[in-house]
Design an enzyme around this catalytic site. Structure first.
Site, mmCIF file in Angstrom:
data_model
loop_
_atom_site.group_PDB
_atom_site.id
_atom_site.type_symbol
_atom_site.label_atom_id
_atom_site.label_comp_id
_atom_site.label_asym_id
_atom_site.label_seq_id
_atom_site.Cartn_x
_atom_site.Cartn_y
_atom_site.Cartn_z
ATOM 1 N N HIS A 103 0.794 -1.218 0.000
ATOM 2 C CA HIS A 103 0.000 0.000 0.000
ATOM 3 C C HIS A 103 0.832 1.276 0.000
ATOM 4 O O HIS A 103 0.270 2.360 0.151
ATOM 5 C CB HIS A 103 -0.922 0.041 1.224
ATOM 6 C CG HIS A 103 -2.114 -0.858 1.111
ATOM 7 N ND1 HIS A 103 -3.264 -0.510 0.437
ATOM 8 C CD2 HIS A 103 -2.331 -2.114 1.597
ATOM 9 C CE1 HIS A 103 -4.140 -1.496 0.522
ATOM 10 N NE2 HIS A 103 -3.595 -2.482 1.209
ATOM 11 N N LYS A 136 -8.693 13.459 4.948
ATOM 12 C CA LYS A 136 -7.865 12.258 4.906
ATOM 13 C C LYS A 136 -6.841 12.362 6.020
ATOM 14 O O LYS A 136 -6.751 13.389 6.706
ATOM 15 C CB LYS A 136 -7.181 12.083 3.547
ATOM 16 C CG LYS A 136 -6.380 13.282 3.086
ATOM 17 C CD LYS A 136 -5.790 13.037 1.696
ATOM 18 C CE LYS A 136 -6.826 13.135 0.612
ATOM 19 N NZ LYS A 136 -7.034 11.878 -0.116
ATOM 20 N N ARG A 137 -6.070 11.297 6.204
ATOM 21 C CA ARG A 137 -5.010 11.323 7.201
ATOM 22 C C ARG A 137 -4.088 12.513 6.956
ATOM 23 O O ARG A 137 -3.776 12.825 5.804
ATOM 24 C CB ARG A 137 -4.220 10.010 7.111
ATOM 25 C CG ARG A 137 -3.062 9.872 8.067
ATOM 26 C CD ARG A 137 -2.613 8.413 8.137
ATOM 27 N NE ARG A 137 -2.367 7.856 6.809
ATOM 28 C CZ ARG A 137 -1.154 7.809 6.240
ATOM 29 N NH1 ARG A 137 -0.107 8.314 6.845
ATOM 30 N NH2 ARG A 137 -1.010 7.243 5.053
ATOM 31 N N LYS A 159 0.476 14.061 1.629
ATOM 32 C CA LYS A 159 -0.887 14.352 1.180
ATOM 33 C C LYS A 159 -1.110 15.854 0.992
ATOM 34 O O LYS A 159 -2.137 16.276 0.463
ATOM 35 C CB LYS A 159 -1.895 13.768 2.170
ATOM 36 C CG LYS A 159 -1.857 12.231 2.183
ATOM 37 C CD LYS A 159 -2.832 11.645 3.191
ATOM 38 C CE LYS A 159 -2.745 10.126 3.257
ATOM 39 N NZ LYS A 159 -3.284 9.452 2.067
ATOM 40 N N THR A 196 -8.960 5.884 -1.935
ATOM 41 C CA THR A 196 -10.343 5.475 -2.193
ATOM 42 C C THR A 196 -11.288 6.639 -1.927
ATOM 43 O O THR A 196 -12.423 6.624 -2.416
ATOM 44 C CB THR A 196 -10.750 4.272 -1.329
ATOM 45 O OG1 THR A 196 -10.516 4.570 0.052
ATOM 46 C CG2 THR A 196 -9.969 3.037 -1.719
ATOM 47 N N LYS A 249 -14.943 7.761 -3.769
ATOM 48 C CA LYS A 249 -16.183 8.054 -3.052
ATOM 49 C C LYS A 249 -16.715 9.435 -3.437
ATOM 50 O O LYS A 249 -17.911 9.619 -3.651
ATOM 51 C CB LYS A 249 -15.944 7.975 -1.551
ATOM 52 C CG LYS A 249 -15.565 6.587 -1.059
ATOM 53 C CD LYS A 249 -14.913 6.621 0.307
ATOM 54 C CE LYS A 249 -14.268 5.286 0.630
ATOM 55 N NZ LYS A 249 -13.375 5.337 1.801
#
Length: 835
Positions: free
Chosen positions: A377, A568-569, A574, A676, A680
């Protein structure tokens, strides 16, 4: 249109699609079952029942219906001798289960009506249920989607993980800072689980190895653990769509073999008498305990071995009871390692085969490789776990011995090749000796599996040239791709029922059986009546989210503003900081140029930072500080709002995602394995602004360039840029907006009480910008202006939104699991509706 009118429209759409009211007799049966559970399981009558009592009674009544199908599914798998899939994951972010169970059992309308007759609101009960604290982010949510899809496709499967007492921490924001508190999701019990007292396995740690000589002269290694912890099973049924098949999520709780040292207790050392129990039970207390200390590292390794060993002992027991011969394990069991956390299972299975069942080494290794497959991952080297050899030797001495032998035979084999240089053998070795000896768990998972998969096309390609380049050259063809997916039952029907009703109205009610039917929605992108209803549903969701924000944060939002969402985290790759920088730049421009025709925009952030991740926690504080200044500045006139919603979880995502207009997927290209959340959001009609990273690439291929906002460096350009240096000074010098935004942050505009608070962030971006925030800033800023222009053209915006929704069918987790089943696990599938 006000919020009440919007809510009315949504209700009408749902009612139109739902058709006839539920049968009176069925509603009466459900009502009576709930009353029976209230009386005999909760021990309350209607007059004294609290909302929580009604939740428990309702959940237990639904659980009874699930159990009937669950037992049938288990019996059918036994009778047919089917091959089973075992999904090992340190996380299962299953969220709330009441609505999920009612939806998949097709009981939601009937139960709502039954409760209404009793004066109880189903939505109230929905909010009472706590989120199961069994995961952190995408990894755990993917595991939950996969479990649901495996049940939907009637694959006989078990999910194996840890039953965390507290899971990941509960996040609170105080003075802009993240504070961590224990999550108390189990405080009032869990109505969905069954404790299996008969399933207890001993998990050994420490001790020593004895060498025994067998009658034939062979030597046998016998591990004598110095400590044993018990693993106790708790089962939760996972219902597939339409309830045709039910699988088991089996979670392990740790307990001491003896509850206390009675001799110490009687001598007066009451605390010391409990130390063994505390040490044992700490294994299943918290998800991802801090590993910055040696004790924290040891606990993490104990956790991983604990659940891997318990799971393997359990599945081997089941296999032997059904089939008798351990040598047929690979024919009847497929074990999927979800990331590197369960990688120690490779050594554990070898230990079971060789030490407990006397299988010769080479044969045992063949069984092991044929049984395991491994999902990677991440391309971040630091996320591919490694463990210090001294820790492994002390905690798991036999497993370290097995790993050394696996490595020796592996290097002996590759050492015969023509390019077997010292550097190449060092890169291929399971033991990293560059900074003290450490076991490479990613290498162990790779070598011990017959297939290794990435989770997006780009990620799988990059695996071959980055983290597993050398191993791929030794075992070419082992790496394959399985692009992630999401379950539409949760992320469309449950999260956005009004949109689901509208979609099924035009394409039929088999949409949730076969997500590819969504393609039939595409022609409606140019239908004005359809897009008007589509837009009205979005606005109603935004009204609902605005109410939540006002309730939790006291900030009033304009539901007609562009909702720009980044949830998100929290992690540097990110790049929440890139979003914040653009926010600061726009804030300064709105104040300096009030005469321009600005569109109202709301920036919505949510996510947790690892408790020990100082930089990520500082980014959270910056987002909150920027929001505090922006939201209170009268010159902005409400044109820009910034909110950070605390304690991000599945239930909060279900509220935010259907209300999002713009989806932020802006990671540094080549660093996000898949994502993901992007799927969504797009499913629910949000347009993506993102880099060519992870599954963004495949979303672009399906929705088309006009319907997504792509910016920034590509993965190849990122790699080239880093070879030239990672200083941000040149990019900052070329961009006045960026320079001014950084200066505002660094000088204390958003932290006047502590002007130097964010100097470390700014210095890192200036001199050590590894994630290339500065290099991508201007491209991101300019693409946001394209977003503004598109937002003004509402016809074009809603056309793109519908195109996004209509092209997301391929990203169903049913498709992903079908690919795993056919190409990795070799198990049959039965799509819903064909039972």
């Amino acid at each position: 249109m006000d919020g009440q009118a919007d809510a009315s429209l949504v209700t009408n759409v749902e009612a139109t699609a739902a058709g006839a009211a539920p049968a009176v007799t069925e509603v009466a049966e459900i009502r009576d079952r709930i009353l029976e559970k209230l009386k005999h399981s909760v021990s309350k009558n209607v007059a004294s029942a609290t909302p929580h009592d009604w939740f428990i009674a309702t959940a237990l009544s639904v659980r009874d219906k699930i159990v009937e199908s669950w037992l049938n599914s288990i019996d059918n798998a036994k009778k047919t001798g089917r091959k089973r899939v075992y999904y090992l994951s340190l996380e299962f972010l299953i969220g709330r289960l009441l609505i999920d169970a009612l939806t998949n059992m097709e009981l939601i309308d009937q139960t709502r009506a039954a409760l209404a007759e009793l004066g109880v609101d189903l939505e109230t009960l929905r909010e009472i249920e706590p989120d199961a604290a069994l995961g952190n982010g995408g990894l755990g949510r993917l595991a939950a989607c996969f479990m649901e899809s495996m049940a939907t496709l009637s694959i006989a499967a078990y999910g194996y993980g840890i039953r965390y007492d507290h899971g990941l921490f509960r996040q609170r924001i105080k003075d802009g800072r993240q504070l961590e508190y224990p999550e108390d999701w189990l405080s009032y019990g869990n109505p969905w689980e069954f404790q299996r007292r008969e399933l207890v396995y001993g998990i050994g740690f420490g001790g020593h190895i004895e060498t025994q000589t067998l009658p034939d002269g062979e030597l046998k290694q016998v591990w004598m653990p110095g400590e044993t912890v018990e693993a106790l099973a708790y089962d939760t049924p996972i219902a597939g769509w339409r309830g045709a098949h039910i699988n088991t999520l089996r979670l392990w709780a740790a307990r001491a073999a003896d509850p206390l040292r009675l001799d110490m207790f009687n001598s007066g050392d009451h605390v010391g008498a409990l130390m063994d129990r505390v040490r044992a039970e700490s294994i299943s207390k918290v998800l991802y305990p801090g590993d910055t200390s040696p004790a924290g590292q040891e606990l993490r390794l104990r956790q991983e071995y604990f659940f891997a060993s318990a799971s393997l002992q359990d599945l081997v027991r089941r296999h032997l009871s059904l089939f008798g011969d351990i040598r047929t394990l690979a024919d009847k069991a497929a074990i999927q390692l979800n990331d590197t956390h369960p990688a120690i299972a490779v050594a554990e299975l070898m230990h079971i085969l060789v030490d407990r069942h006397d299988i010769p080494w080479d044969e045992a290794w063949g069984i092991t490789k044929a049984t395991f497959s491994y999902t990677n991952h991440t391309l971040l080297p630091e996320a591919l776990e490694t463990w210090p050899v001294p820790l492994m030797e002390r905690l798991l001495p036999r497993h370290m011995q097995i790993i050394y032998l696996i490595n020796a035979l592996h290097l002996e084999k590759v050492g015969k090749g023509p390019d077997a240089s010292g550097a190449r053998l060092a890169a291929l070795s399971l033991i990293d000796e560059s900074h003290g000896r450490r076991v490479r768990m990613g290498h162990l998972a790779f070598l011990g599996s017959h297939k290794v998969n990435g989770v997006s096309a780009l990620h799988s390609d990059l695996m071959k040239t980055t983290v597993f380049r050398d191993l791929e050259s030794v075992e070419p063809g082992k790496i394959t791709n399985k692009t992630n997916g999401i379950t539409f039952r949760r992320w469309l029907k449950e999260a956005n029922p009004a949109l689901t009703s509208l979609l099924t109205e035009v394409v039929g009610d088999t949409l949730l059986d076969d997500a590819t039917i969504l393609e039939k929605v595409a022609p409606y992108a140019d239908d004005a009546a359809f897009t008007e209803r589509y837009a009205a549903i979005r606005r109603a969701n935004k009204v609902a989210l605005s109410a939540l924000v006002r309730d939790r944060l006291g900030v009033k939002l304009d539901p007609d503003a562009l909702f720009d969402v980044h949830i998100k985290r929290i992690h540097e790759y990110k790049r929440q900081i890139l979003n914040i920088l653009e926010t600061v730049a726009i804030f300064e421009e709105i104040r300096a140029q009030p005469f321009r025709e600005w569109i109202p925009r709301v920036k919505i952030f949510a996510g947790k930072a690892a408790a020990s991740y100082t930089t990520a926690k500082l980014i959270i504080q910056l987002a909150n500080d920027v929001g505090k200044v922006v939201n209170s500045d009268p010159t902005v006139r409400g044109l820009l709002k910034v909110v950070f919603l605390p304690n991000y979880n599945v239930s909060l995502a279900e509220r935010i995602i259907p209300a999002a207009d713009l989806s932020e997927q802006i990671s540094t290209a080549g660093m996000e394995a898949s994502g993901t959340g992007n799927m969504k959001f797009a499913l629910n009609g949000a347009l993506t602004i993102g880099t060519l990273d992870g599954a963004n690439v495949e979303i672009l291929e399906r929705v088309g360039a006009p319907n997504i906002f792509i910016f920034g460096l590509t993965a190849d350009q990122v790699e080239a840029k880093r070879t030239q240096g990672i200083s941000g000074q040149e990019a900052i010098a070329k961009s006045q907006r960026l320079s001014e935004a950084l200066e505002s942050i660094a000088s204390g505009v958003f932290s006047p009480e502590q002007p130097d608070r964010y100097r470390p962030l700014v210095d890192a971006l200036t001199y050590n910008d590894f994630f290339l925030v500065t290099a991508d800033f201007d491209s991101y800023y300019n693409m946001q202006r394209d977003v503004f222009r598109r937002w003004r053209d509402k016809k074009s915006w809603w056309r793109s939104a519908v195109i996004n929704t209509s092209n997301m069918g391929w990203f169903s987790s049913d498709r992903t699991i079908t690919e795993y089943a056919q190409e990795i696990w070799n198990v049959p599938t039965t799509p819903p509706g064909r039972h």
